[in-house]
Scaffold this active site. Structure first.
Site, PDB file in Angstrom:
ATOM      1  N   GLY A   1       3.663 -35.777 -27.880  1.00 28.26           N
ATOM      2  CA  GLY A   1       3.555 -34.905 -29.045  1.00 28.26           C
ATOM      3  C   GLY A   1       4.856 -34.841 -29.806  1.00 28.26           C
ATOM      4  O   GLY A   1       5.918 -34.595 -29.226  1.00 28.26           O
TER       5      GLY A   1
ATOM      6  N   GLY B   1       5.680 -32.830 -32.599  1.00 31.27           N
ATOM      7  CA  GLY B   1       5.874 -31.682 -33.473  1.00 31.27           C
ATOM      8  C   GLY B   1       7.257 -31.103 -33.259  1.00 31.27           C
ATOM      9  O   GLY B   1       8.166 -31.762 -32.752  1.00 31.27           O
ATOM     10  N   PHE B   2       7.421 -29.837 -33.629  1.00 34.10           N
ATOM     11  CA  PHE B   2       8.730 -29.196 -33.482  1.00 34.10           C
ATOM     12  C   PHE B   2       9.201 -29.204 -32.029  1.00 34.10           C
ATOM     13  O   PHE B   2      10.358 -29.494 -31.740  1.00 34.10           O
ATOM     14  CB  PHE B   2       8.662 -27.754 -33.989  1.00 34.10           C
ATOM     15  CG  PHE B   2       8.505 -27.638 -35.476  1.00 34.10           C
ATOM     16  CD1 PHE B   2       9.556 -27.933 -36.321  1.00 34.10           C
ATOM     17  CD2 PHE B   2       7.304 -27.220 -36.031  1.00 34.10           C
ATOM     18  CE1 PHE B   2       9.427 -27.837 -37.700  1.00 34.10           C
ATOM     19  CE2 PHE B   2       7.159 -27.103 -37.405  1.00 34.10           C
ATOM     20  CZ  PHE B   2       8.215 -27.414 -38.245  1.00 34.10           C
ATOM     21  N   GLY B   3       8.299 -28.883 -31.095  1.00 25.27           N
ATOM     22  CA  GLY B   3       8.683 -28.817 -29.692  1.00 25.27           C
ATOM     23  C   GLY B   3       9.053 -30.156 -29.119  1.00 25.27           C
ATOM     24  O   GLY B   3      10.083 -30.310 -28.458  1.00 25.27           O
TER      25      GLY B   3
ATOM     26  N   VAL C   1      -3.478 -39.575 -26.173  1.00 19.99           N
ATOM     27  CA  VAL C   1      -3.545 -39.145 -24.776  1.00 19.99           C
ATOM     28  C   VAL C   1      -4.983 -38.817 -24.399  1.00 19.99           C
ATOM     29  O   VAL C   1      -5.678 -38.071 -25.091  1.00 19.99           O
ATOM     30  CB  VAL C   1      -2.658 -37.911 -24.538  1.00 19.99           C
ATOM     31  CG1 VAL C   1      -2.795 -37.417 -23.092  1.00 19.99           C
ATOM     32  CG2 VAL C   1      -1.195 -38.235 -24.842  1.00 19.99           C
TER      33      VAL C   1
ATOM     34  N   GLU D   1      -0.683 -18.348 -47.986  1.00 18.95           N
ATOM     35  CA  GLU D   1       0.020 -19.334 -48.808  1.00 18.95           C
ATOM     36  C   GLU D   1      -0.961 -20.217 -49.574  1.00 18.95           C
ATOM     37  O   GLU D   1      -0.746 -20.516 -50.758  1.00 18.95           O
ATOM     38  CB  GLU D   1       0.937 -20.172 -47.909  1.00 18.95           C
ATOM     39  CG  GLU D   1       2.105 -19.357 -47.363  1.00 18.95           C
ATOM     40  CD  GLU D   1       2.916 -20.068 -46.298  1.00 18.95           C
ATOM     41  OE1 GLU D   1       4.020 -19.589 -45.985  1.00 18.95           O
ATOM     42  OE2 GLU D   1       2.449 -21.096 -45.773  1.00 18.95           O
TER      43      GLU D   1
ATOM     44  N   ASP E   1       2.534 -24.900 -29.539  1.00 18.81           N
ATOM     45  CA  ASP E   1       1.240 -24.241 -29.699  1.00 18.81           C
ATOM     46  C   ASP E   1       0.292 -24.493 -28.529  1.00 18.81           C
ATOM     47  O   ASP E   1      -0.597 -23.690 -28.268  1.00 18.81           O
ATOM     48  CB  ASP E   1       0.573 -24.699 -30.993  1.00 18.81           C
ATOM     49  CG  ASP E   1       1.282 -24.168 -32.234  1.00 18.81           C
ATOM     50  OD1 ASP E   1       2.142 -23.281 -32.082  1.00 18.81           O
ATOM     51  OD2 ASP E   1       0.971 -24.647 -33.343  1.00 18.81           O
TER      52      ASP E   1
ATOM     53  N   ALA F   1       6.976 -22.289 -35.750  1.00 17.25           N
ATOM     54  CA  ALA F   1       7.941 -23.357 -35.514  1.00 17.25           C
ATOM     55  C   ALA F   1       9.064 -22.926 -34.579  1.00 17.25           C
ATOM     56  O   ALA F   1       9.435 -23.669 -33.660  1.00 17.25           O
ATOM     57  CB  ALA F   1       8.527 -23.824 -36.850  1.00 17.25           C
TER      58      ALA F   1
END
Length: 421
Positions: free
Chosen positions: A18, A20-22, A85, A173, A303, A316
């Site tokens: 993954g 993403g941010f993590g 995965v 938003e 998440d 985030a």
């Protein structure tokens, strides 16, 4: 000791699934250690999700929010492997990919993110648009643009009803920017369409918008949306989503040509087949050190993870801190040291409602709203975008949007993503 650069024994394999941010924070934290680090993702790029709503409303291109993962991996001294995965064998310590590849690991970090949660609402998955991937954003944008073009060029005088489901940051938003698209850009780009015949509606099941924020900021956000002409409906539950309409629990039927779903997230369906401990929404349950419950070498961050006794917002900053912490725990373990619990440091939250309107809530009860909050929101998002090209392009495109909307400019079309994502 946390955060110090440590030299560790070579040959140990760390797989991060993954980007993403993590996941990206984790490989950056592990950079230049004597570890064999591999980053795995189903796409060849990382998506900056906080700005997807700008793509969906034709303010940014999909390329503005995408960053090549082979570049990110190379900078961190890691390998990149594109793959989907499909399974994990904890006994053999292997991560299985859809093409049959089995990646061996000594330590595994799962940071694969989530998908839309429809909470069992009939028709929601089939008749609404999610906003979690780059393709989601461009599909929604093209649907909105096509509806406007049909009404403009064919003389179709039907009303265009757009419903946004979910009053969190994404829903607020998206609804606010769609309203500005109607109020500012529509008269110049599609003068044949009567503004009054484009309706933007926001539905929230709870009593207020932007649940994590202070009550005064929630009230401000609602007032700003109302001022922009958004039909805000609180304490409203949806019974069913159909093609062309939304059925409410109280029996009302609302016309909805386009329904955008931003009401929550859950783990992707394939996570259930991993055989790992799960919690609310099918997300992976972890202990305080972020190791998946019952596993000694598998961590979960972002998440996809829910920490026992420490539920964190799916934003985030928690993902970034979790990615850093998981990487540090791996360094502890390979050095023969005990792991330590994750302690989240609240750095604040923010959301934008539209041009020169946003809310920011910082620790120590610092609350900002209006133009200053909007400028802070804009600066943070431009800074945290990956890649100088993306930062410059996003700045130019957003500036052009706000400078030229009233003349019909600032509307980006024809930016198509891959067929599958």
């Amino acid at each position: 000791m946390m955060g110090r650069r440590q030299q560790v024994p070579g040959g140990l394999r760390v797989v991060v699934a993954g980007a993403g941010f993590g996941g990206l924070t984790a490989i950056d934290r592990l950079a230049r250690r004597s570890l064999d680090v591999t980053l795995v993702d189903r796409n060849s790029y990382s998506t900056f999700q906080p700005l997807l709503y700008q793509v969906a409303t034709a303010g940014l291109t999909s390329a503005d929010v995408a960053y090549p993962l082979w570049v990110a991996a190379r900078k961190a001294g890691a390998h990149f492997r594109k793959g989907y995965v499909t399974g994990i064998d904890p006994g053999q310590r292997e991560l299985r990919l859809a093409d049959g590849t089995a990646l061996g690991y000594d330590y595994l970090i799962l940071a694969t993110g989530v998908s839309a949660a429809f909470y069992g609402v009939p028709g929601a998955a089939e008749h609404s648009f999610s906003l979690y991937t780059r393709r989601d954003a461009t599909v929604l944008r093209d649907r909105v643009m096509t509806a406007l073009e049909q009404r403009s060029f064919s003389g179709d005088d039907r009303r265009l009803d757009i419903t946004v489901v979910g009053g969190g940051a994404t829903g607020v938003e998206l609804a606010g920017t769609l309203a500005e698209l109607r109020n500012i850009a529509l008269p110049a780009a599609f003068p044949e369409i009567d503004q009054a015949r484009m309706q933007v509606r926001l539905i929230e099941q709870g009593p207020g918008l932007l649940g994590p924020f202070h009550g005064k900021l929630r009230d401000y956000a609602r007032a700003e949306l109302l001022a922009r002409g958004v039909d805000v409906r609180l304490d409203t539950a949806i019974k069913e989503v159909q093609d062309g309409q939304v059925l409410l629990a109280d029996g009302d039927v609302l016309p909805s040509d386009i329904t955008a779903w931003a009401a929550g997230v859950s783990a992707p369906a394939w996570v259930a087949g991993l055989g790992l401990a799960t919690g609310p929404g099918g997300r992976l349950r972890t202990g305080p050190d972020l190791r998946v419950t019952g596993q000694d070498a598998i961590f979960a961050v972002g998440d996809i993870a829910v920490i026992d006794g420490q539920p964190l917002p799916q934003l985030a900053q928690p993902a970034i801190q979790e990615g850093r912490h998981a990487a540090d725990q791996i360094l502890h373990l390979v050095a023969g040291q005990p792991t330590t619990p994750m302690h989240y440091k609240d750095k604040g939250i923010m959301a934008t409602i539209g041009h020169r309107s946003a809310v920011v809530e910082l620790p120590s009860r610092i609350r900002i709203r209006g133009t200053l909050a909007w400028l802070a929101w804009l600066a943070l998002h431009l800074v945290t975008l990956l890649g100088n090209r993306n930062r410059i392009s996003a700045l130019v495109n957003l500036s052009w949007r706000y400078l030229t909307w009233s003349r019909g400019g600032g509307v980006i079309v024809g930016d198509d993503p891959p067929a599958q994502e």
